[in-house]
Design an enzyme around this catalytic site. Structure first.
Site, PDB file in Angstrom:
ATOM      1  N   HIS A 170     -35.524 107.091 125.565  1.00  0.00           N
ATOM      2  CA  HIS A 170     -35.856 107.079 127.095  1.00  0.00           C
ATOM      3  C   HIS A 170     -35.913 108.325 127.794  1.00  0.00           C
ATOM      4  O   HIS A 170     -36.644 108.904 128.729  1.00  0.00           O
ATOM      5  CB  HIS A 170     -34.619 105.991 127.806  1.00  0.00           C
ATOM      6  N   GLU A 171     -34.782 109.200 127.375  1.00  0.00           N
ATOM      7  CA  GLU A 171     -34.787 110.452 127.864  1.00  0.00           C
ATOM      8  C   GLU A 171     -35.861 111.277 127.256  1.00  0.00           C
ATOM      9  O   GLU A 171     -36.370 112.058 128.026  1.00  0.00           O
ATOM     10  CB  GLU A 171     -33.293 111.131 127.425  1.00  0.00           C
ATOM     11  N   HIS A 201     -42.639 114.929 131.792  1.00  0.00           N
ATOM     12  CA  HIS A 201     -42.749 116.414 132.411  1.00  0.00           C
ATOM     13  C   HIS A 201     -43.983 117.150 131.760  1.00  0.00           C
ATOM     14  O   HIS A 201     -44.623 117.838 132.584  1.00  0.00           O
ATOM     15  CB  HIS A 201     -41.614 117.151 132.255  1.00  0.00           C
ATOM     16  N   HIS A 212     -38.733 111.195 129.575  1.00  0.00           N
ATOM     17  CA  HIS A 212     -38.887 111.728 130.892  1.00  0.00           C
ATOM     18  C   HIS A 212     -39.409 113.287 130.276  1.00  0.00           C
ATOM     19  O   HIS A 212     -39.940 113.870 131.322  1.00  0.00           O
ATOM     20  CB  HIS A 212     -37.301 112.051 131.588  1.00  0.00           C
TER      21      HIS A 212
END
Length: 223
Positions: free
Chosen positions: A96-97, A104, A100
């Site tokens: 999940h991270e 980006h 991100h």
């Protein structure tokens, strides 16, 4: 009065949801992942596979479930449980991270907008309520509504956060399955972990909206 009662109920529900997140994570942290990889190892592979080898991975100093991606320093920070864990919960959170970081790297619109609003939302969280209270005490409506306006920035930030988080989870689950890190049954467990976490963002947005409405109601009643 009605808004206050609803807000109180939602705050209590938020506490229940937060407890559910912890419980769900702990449950699936007891289920080993067949890949045998740790959260940090999976994160490194996912980042490299998406052309993000320049993104570093570090231990998060924040403790349990303090995992996050820092776009300013391009660092993925994972809690000890996720960094070292070789289980469904750890891999789900790590992926999940990574989602991100991929957002980006791809200049995902909602992610960019959230980052642009982050500084002003921070100001709103610090000064909004203060201006509102001072405005009420001094019976000066312009100051009161200025405080409401700043607080509204927090709510806008929370609302934008929802699609960003949901998109990161969707990316994570797709990557875990397509990359062979999990089979469909294991991915189902990871989805439960990430869905529980997503509910916390939804509850935060609801609390923010109701709090904003309460401030507006208080200000109007003082006029």
């Amino acid at each position: 009065m009605i808004i206050t009662l609803i807000l109180f109920g939602v705050v209590i529900l938020s506490m229940v949801v937060q407890s559910r997140v912890t419980g769900t994570f702990r449950k699936y942290s007891q289920v080993p992942d067949r890949s045998g990889l740790t959260g940090a190892e999976v994160a490194r592979r996912i980042l490299d596979e998406n052309g993000l080898s320049d993104v570093n991975i570090e231990h998060s100093p924040g403790g349990f479930l303090s995992d996050h991606y820092d776009p300013r320093s391009r660092v993925l920070r994972l809690s000890r449980e996720v960094y070292q864990g070789s289980n469904i919960a750890a891999l789900g959170v790590a992926a999940h991270e990574c989602g991100h970081a991929i957002q980006h790297g791809e200049h995902y619109g909602a992610f960019k907008l959230r980052q642009a609003l982050a500084p002003t939302a921070g100001i709103g969280s610090q000064a909004g309520m203060l201006l509102f209270i001072v405005g009420l005490i001094m019976s000066w409506p312009p100051l009161t509504y200025a405080g409401i306006g700043l607080y509204a920035l927090i709510v806008i930030f929370q609302l934008i956060t929802l699609p960003v988080e949901l998109n990161a989870s969707s990316r994570a689950l797709s990557i875990l399955e397509s990359g062979g890190y999990m089979d469909w049954e294991e991915a189902g467990g990871a989805k439960k972990v990430l869905s529980a976490a997503a509910m916390t963002y939804l509850m935060s947005a609801l609390v923010g909206i109701l709090s904003l409405l309460r401030l507006i109601s208080l200000a109007n009643n003082r006029r």
